[in-house]
Scaffold this active site. Structure first.
Site, mmCIF file in Angstrom:
data_model
loop_
_atom_site.group_PDB
_atom_site.id
_atom_site.type_symbol
_atom_site.label_atom_id
_atom_site.label_comp_id
_atom_site.label_asym_id
_atom_site.label_seq_id
_atom_site.Cartn_x
_atom_site.Cartn_y
_atom_site.Cartn_z
ATOM 1 N N PRO A 16 -1.822 -4.930 -8.131
ATOM 2 C CA PRO A 16 -0.587 -4.241 -8.530
ATOM 3 C C PRO A 16 0.178 -3.775 -7.302
ATOM 4 C CG PRO A 16 -2.499 -2.830 -8.882
ATOM 5 C CD PRO A 16 -3.024 -4.183 -8.512
ATOM 6 N N MET A 17 1.497 -3.987 -7.326
ATOM 7 C CA MET A 17 2.345 -3.583 -6.204
ATOM 8 C C MET A 17 3.656 -3.034 -6.747
ATOM 9 S SD MET A 17 1.784 -6.742 -3.543
ATOM 10 C CE MET A 17 2.538 -5.848 -2.181
ATOM 11 N N GLN A 70 -1.946 -0.364 -14.746
ATOM 12 C CA GLN A 70 -2.536 0.544 -13.765
ATOM 13 C C GLN A 70 -1.932 1.933 -13.903
ATOM 14 O OE1 GLN A 70 -1.929 0.767 -9.354
ATOM 15 N NE2 GLN A 70 -4.056 0.060 -9.277
ATOM 16 N N CYS A 99 -3.736 4.405 -3.637
ATOM 17 C CA CYS A 99 -2.364 4.452 -3.131
ATOM 18 C C CYS A 99 -2.262 5.429 -1.958
ATOM 19 C CB CYS A 99 -1.393 4.866 -4.235
ATOM 20 S SG CYS A 99 0.329 4.976 -3.654
ATOM 21 N N LYS A 138 -9.357 0.879 -8.501
ATOM 22 C CA LYS A 138 -9.060 0.343 -7.172
ATOM 23 C C LYS A 138 -9.049 1.499 -6.178
ATOM 24 C CE LYS A 138 -5.764 -2.743 -4.792
ATOM 25 N NZ LYS A 138 -5.383 -1.942 -3.619
ATOM 26 N N ASN A 199 -10.032 -6.942 -1.391
ATOM 27 C CA ASN A 199 -8.589 -6.853 -1.168
ATOM 28 C C ASN A 199 -8.327 -6.530 0.292
ATOM 29 O OD1 ASN A 199 -6.132 -4.384 -1.603
ATOM 30 N ND2 ASN A 199 -5.696 -6.529 -1.954
ATOM 31 N N GLY A 200 -7.356 -7.235 0.871
ATOM 32 C CA GLY A 200 -6.966 -6.953 2.247
ATOM 33 C C GLY A 200 -6.985 -8.186 3.129
ATOM 34 N N ASP A 201 -5.819 -8.544 3.688
ATOM 35 C CA ASP A 201 -5.680 -9.647 4.649
ATOM 36 C C ASP A 201 -6.005 -11.013 4.054
ATOM 37 O OD1 ASP A 201 -4.943 -7.736 6.450
ATOM 38 O OD2 ASP A 201 -6.767 -7.810 7.653
ATOM 39 N N ARG A 224 0.034 -8.417 -0.449
ATOM 40 C CA ARG A 224 1.224 -8.738 0.347
ATOM 41 C C ARG A 224 1.375 -10.229 0.628
ATOM 42 N NH1 ARG A 224 0.611 -5.694 5.583
ATOM 43 N NH2 ARG A 224 -1.610 -5.939 5.093
#
Length: 321
Positions: A16-17, A70, A99, A138, A199-201, A224
């Site tokens: 989610p973003m 979320q 967040c 998360k 999650n991440g990179d 991202r």
């Protein structure tokens, strides 16, 4: 893979973003074969007080399953009550405890809950007790720069009854800077029996496969890397499934996708909002092309859909391949 009683078609989820994973973009991600989508994060209190913007955030499309909502908040009773009220509209309820934004943290929500694991437990446990749908959460590696509390936090979440966790390998202090620590994802996976998303990179299909191999995580939550690049979802799903690395999109693919995205935005949001919200998306779609900075400047002053289309279509002449 399964989260509780929910079957996912692939282990690739879109994280989610805010300002990104709205209904139009989730529709595109579903077309790309994503295993799970999640709404932008929504305040439980905003739903409680009937904030006019929350209904739009909770809107889902026909056939958009599985999809999670979320929620964020810090009061167990309210979180549980709201989750129970809206759960029939979704397949899962995800809780944001990662967040890093100051206004969320300063209200003792989001990643600040990593500083208060007892309260975090009360929130998750209350939601699990009230809801029939799976509850997930998360969170991050930790809060302060040198914190490494994710393993204990994951154990707490499992004890509270959640059905899966997603771990971002950065602390709140890092925000989105530096390199994500994938080792913490591995340690969380070894510590709990429920599914773990890393999650991440993750910016390429190879990144996703390497994360799964290095950490043993059950799935990946892309964030991202998919901004302006929904093909990353499609390419990752295919690569994890067959080992085939699909080609990156051509300029014609990018132009066609922008048109499709605009059409979906118009369907759900109207012209005024579409023009303004597509500005950031087009900047992401066209990043790296020659004179993309000049294009962004022109896009930001466009006042009609036709003007947007003309500017975007010019990419074909400037990049004929």
């Amino acid at each position: 893979m399964r989260i509780g009683n929910v079957e996912l078609s692939s282990p690739v989820a879109m994280a989610p973003m805010a300002g990104v994973t709205d209904l139009p973009y989730r529709t595109i991600l579903r077309e790309m074969g994503v295993g799970l989508t999640t709404t932008e994060m929504i305040s439980a209190k905003a739903i409680l007080y009937h904030n006019k913007n929350t209904e739009e955030l909770m809107r889902t499309g026909n056939g958009e399953h599985p999809v999670a909502v979320q929620l964020f908040g810090s009061e167990p009773d309210i979180m549980a009550e709201i989750a129970a009220q809206i759960e029939e509209r979704f397949d899962l309820i995800d809780v944001n405890m990662g967040c890093p934004v100051a206004k969320i943290v300063n209200n003792h929500e989001g990643s600040d809950l990593m500083n208060h694991p007892e309260l975090a437990y009360d929130i998750l446990h209350a939601m699990v007790e009230r809801c029939h749908k799976p509850i997930t959460v998360k969170f991050r590696k930790g809060f302060q720069k040198n914190d490494d509390t994710a393993v204990e936090f994951a154990k707490m979440a499992e004890q509270a009854g959640v059905s899966a966790v997603t771990v971002h390998g950065r602390t709140r202090a890092q925000l989105y800077s530096g390199k994500a620590d994938w080792d913490v994802i591995r340690r969380v996976k070894e510590a709990v029996r429920i599914p773990v998303f890393g999650n991440g990179d993750i910016f390429t299909p190879e990144d996703a496969k390497r994360m799964m191999e290095e950490t043993g995580c059950d799935g990946v939550a892309i964030a991202r890397g998919a901004q302006g690049n929904p093909w990353l979802i499609q390419r990752t799903v295919q690569y994890l499934k067959t080992g085939e690395l699909l080609p990156e999109p051509t300029v014609q693919d990018v132009i066609a996708m922008i048109h499709h995205h605009v059409e979906l935005m118009l369907q759900y949001k109207g012209e005024f909002t579409t023009i303004r919200e597509m500005r950031k998306h087009i900047a992401w779609y066209t990043e790296g092309y020659p004179d993309s900075a000049k294009l962004r400047g022109k896009i930001n002053t466009a006042n009609s859909i036709d003007e947007l289309y003309c500017l975007v279509d010019a990419l074909k002449q400037e990049n004929p391949r």
